[in-house]
Design an enzyme around this catalytic site. Structure first.
Site, PDB file in Angstrom:
ATOM      1  N   THR A 159      16.304  84.864 -16.226  1.00 25.39           N
ATOM      2  CA  THR A 159      16.532  86.030 -15.382  1.00 25.39           C
ATOM      3  C   THR A 159      16.795  87.280 -16.200  1.00 25.39           C
ATOM      4  OG1 THR A 159      18.165  86.997 -13.885  1.00 25.39           O
ATOM      5  CG2 THR A 159      18.938  85.225 -15.275  1.00 25.39           C
ATOM      6  N   TYR A 205      26.439  84.491 -13.493  1.00 25.55           N
ATOM      7  CA  TYR A 205      25.065  84.029 -13.269  1.00 25.55           C
ATOM      8  C   TYR A 205      24.221  84.248 -14.528  1.00 25.55           C
ATOM      9  CZ  TYR A 205      20.228  84.142 -11.784  1.00 25.55           C
ATOM     10  OH  TYR A 205      18.879  83.938 -11.708  1.00 25.55           O
TER      11      TYR A 205
HETATM   12  N1  UFG Z   1      21.585  95.606  -2.302  1.00 28.80           N
HETATM   13  C1  UFG Z   1      22.083  96.418  -1.314  1.00 28.80           C
HETATM   14  N2  UFG Z   1      22.294  95.885  -0.081  1.00 28.80           N
HETATM   15  C2  UFG Z   1      22.040  94.573   0.218  1.00 28.80           C
HETATM   16  C3  UFG Z   1      21.513  93.748  -0.806  1.00 28.80           C
HETATM   17  C4  UFG Z   1      21.306  94.309  -2.057  1.00 28.80           C
HETATM   18  O1  UFG Z   1      22.343  97.604  -1.532  1.00 28.80           O
HETATM   19  O2  UFG Z   1      22.283  94.141   1.352  1.00 28.80           O
HETATM   20  C5  UFG Z   1      21.337  96.178  -3.631  1.00 28.80           C
HETATM   21  C6  UFG Z   1      22.137  95.538  -4.725  1.00 28.80           C
HETATM   22  O3  UFG Z   1      23.425  96.077  -4.819  1.00 28.80           O
HETATM   23  C7  UFG Z   1      21.258  95.792  -5.940  1.00 28.80           C
HETATM   24  C8  UFG Z   1      19.848  95.750  -5.372  1.00 28.80           C
HETATM   25  O4  UFG Z   1      19.981  95.932  -3.978  1.00 28.80           O
HETATM   26  O5  UFG Z   1      21.506  97.082  -6.411  1.00 28.80           O
HETATM   27  C9  UFG Z   1      19.145  94.451  -5.623  1.00 28.80           C
HETATM   28  O6  UFG Z   1      20.035  93.389  -5.249  1.00 28.80           O
HETATM   29  P1  UFG Z   1      19.552  91.911  -5.002  1.00 28.80           P
HETATM   30  O7  UFG Z   1      20.742  91.148  -4.500  1.00 28.80           O
HETATM   31  O8  UFG Z   1      18.332  91.888  -4.185  1.00 28.80           O
HETATM   32  O9  UFG Z   1      19.130  91.396  -6.449  1.00 28.80           O
HETATM   33  P2  UFG Z   1      19.904  91.466  -7.846  1.00 28.80           P
HETATM   34  O10 UFG Z   1      19.323  92.617  -8.618  1.00 28.80           O
HETATM   35  O11 UFG Z   1      21.358  91.410  -7.683  1.00 28.80           O
HETATM   36  O12 UFG Z   1      19.507  90.096  -8.535  1.00 28.80           O
HETATM   37  C10 UFG Z   1      18.179  89.635  -8.565  1.00 28.80           C
HETATM   38  C11 UFG Z   1      18.177  88.141  -8.767  1.00 28.80           C
HETATM   39  C12 UFG Z   1      18.679  87.820 -10.117  1.00 28.80           C
HETATM   40  C13 UFG Z   1      17.988  88.619 -11.184  1.00 28.80           C
HETATM   41  C14 UFG Z   1      17.984  90.070 -10.888  1.00 28.80           C
HETATM   42  C15 UFG Z   1      17.152  90.717 -11.940  1.00 28.80           C
HETATM   43  O13 UFG Z   1      18.972  87.489  -7.805  1.00 28.80           O
HETATM   44  O14 UFG Z   1      18.412  86.476 -10.354  1.00 28.80           O
HETATM   45  O15 UFG Z   1      17.462  90.260  -9.607  1.00 28.80           O
HETATM   46  O16 UFG Z   1      16.926  92.062 -11.731  1.00 28.80           O
HETATM   47  F1  UFG Z   1      18.627  88.463 -12.348  1.00 28.80           F
END
Ligand code: UFG
Length: 328
Positions: free
Chosen positions: A116, A140
């Site tokens: 990741t 993670y």
């Molecule tokens: N977000 C919101 N509202 C929501 C959900 C997410 O504002 O309801 C924001 C988060 O704060 C973040 C962005 O959208 O800024 C993306 O969040 P995600 O939860 O969709 O994904 P993450 O970036 O946290 O994590 C994902 C994968 C990881 C990986 C990462 C790499 O789950 O495994 O992308 O960029 F490491």
């Protein structure tokens, strides 16, 4: 090839299983169905099992002579990992150790591993190469980095060869909407927004509007799940042809803000839903985008779905189908 696929009933694993099955590989899918679904496994033999159960794993390896392993099974939710780190070190790190031990015991020497972008942590560069320093800021990412390290050390000490794929933000679904993200209580941005469109949620929050980005919200590199799946199929061919161990970023090399993604979901669906601006979520870096020249050079990977509207469009189509299926 005869292949073991851990976590093949999950969102990404099931798309890869389908592409591998269509490419003619002989598959055994090993999954505990904690977040995956039996129906999502469209090719091969299914074994209900947990990677914590080393004995069961040994029985599976004794029964089949695997040419290689694709290891997807893991927990992947950043905020959950902050609250419950030991779950991540158990399910991700320790279970990878179990798998590597059994692979080593049975002399299985090819591995494609799901890592990741979270291994990079809070980088001070916009575009991340595979050589960007590794400094995860949440359990993670740390659990995956420890797994990467074990894999590299074993490759140095044995005949194992690996391709470690560092996924950026995986989204979208197969365009025929037969597979997609069906994870219960999903937290990922595009999935959550699609659930708002379908009325599964009344609305959603933006976590943080004060980041140093073009509109104050976090930037991520969204990659379509079918392009990511294709990278796995090519990575296996590469290992079969004798390719050396590699670590490769999987992303398109450009990012979208949270607001841009939500706007695309609203525009493509024609549905407006409430969006509340709220505080930052624990463990979120401001911006993560991939420098992807290495995967293109080493594997000859050419993406087919590098378009936010296509990613969101297929995610919306899948979500509608998934809600229909659950109602019927
Ligand atoms: N977000 C919101 N509202 C929501 C959900 C997410 O504002 O309801 C924001 C988060 O704060 C973040 C962005 O959208 O800024 C993306 O969040 P995600 O939860 O969709 O994904 P993450 O970036 O946290 O994590 C994902 C994968 C990881 C990986 C990462 C790499 O789950 O495994 O992308 O960029 F490491």
């Amino acid at each position: 090839m005869k292949l073991l696929v851990t976590g093949g009933a999950g969102y990404i694993g099931s798309h890869v299983v389908r592409q591998l099955g269509e490419a003619g590989h002989d598959l055994v899918v090993y999954d505990n169905l904690s977040t995956g679904h039996r129906w999502a496994v469209q090719h091969g033999e299914f074994v209900l099992g947990d990677l914590a159960d080393r004995h069961q794993l040994e029985l599976v390896f004794a029964r089949h002579k695997f040419d290689g392993v694709l290891h997807f099974a893991a927990n992947i939710v950043v905020p959950e990992s902050v609250e419950n780190p030991l779950k991540y070190y158990s399910n991700n790190t320790r279970n990878t150790l179990n798998l590597l031990s059994v692979m080593d015991q049975f002399g299985v020497d090819k591995l494609v591993f799901s890592s990741t972008a979270a291994v990079y942590g809070m980088p001070d560069v916009v575009s991340l190469t595979e050589d960007t320093p590794l400094a995860p800021i949440n359990p993670y990412g740390a659990s995956k980095l420890m797994s990467e390290r074990m894999i590299m050390d074993l490759s140095n000490a044995s005949s194992l060869r690996h391709v470690i794929l560092r996924y950026f933000n995986v989204a979208g679904a197969n365009p025929d909407a037969k597979l997609g993200q069906a994870t219960p209580e999903a937290t990922h941005l595009i999935k959550v927004a699609c659930e708002c469109v379908n009325g599964v949620r009344p609305g959603m929050k933006i976590f943080g509007t004060d980041y140093e980005t073009r509109d104050g919200t976090c930037i991520r590199d969204y990659i379509h799940v079918e392009d990511l799946a294709k990278a796995h199929v090519i990575a296996l061919d590469y290992l079969r042809e004798g390719g050396a161990s590699e670590v490769l970023n999987c992303g398109y090399g450009r990012g979208f803000t949270v607001r841009e993604v939500i706007d695309a979901v609203k525009r493509l669906s024609g549905v407006d839903f409430p969006v509340e601006e709220s505080g930052r979520r624990a463990g979120d870096p401001a911006a993560l985008t991939a420098e992807n020249s290495r995967i293109k050079k080493v594997l000859g990977w050419i993406p087919d779905f590098d378009d936010l509207d296509v990613i969101v469009g297929t995610a919306l189509k899948w979500e509608a189908e998934w809600q229909r299926r659950q109602r019927s």
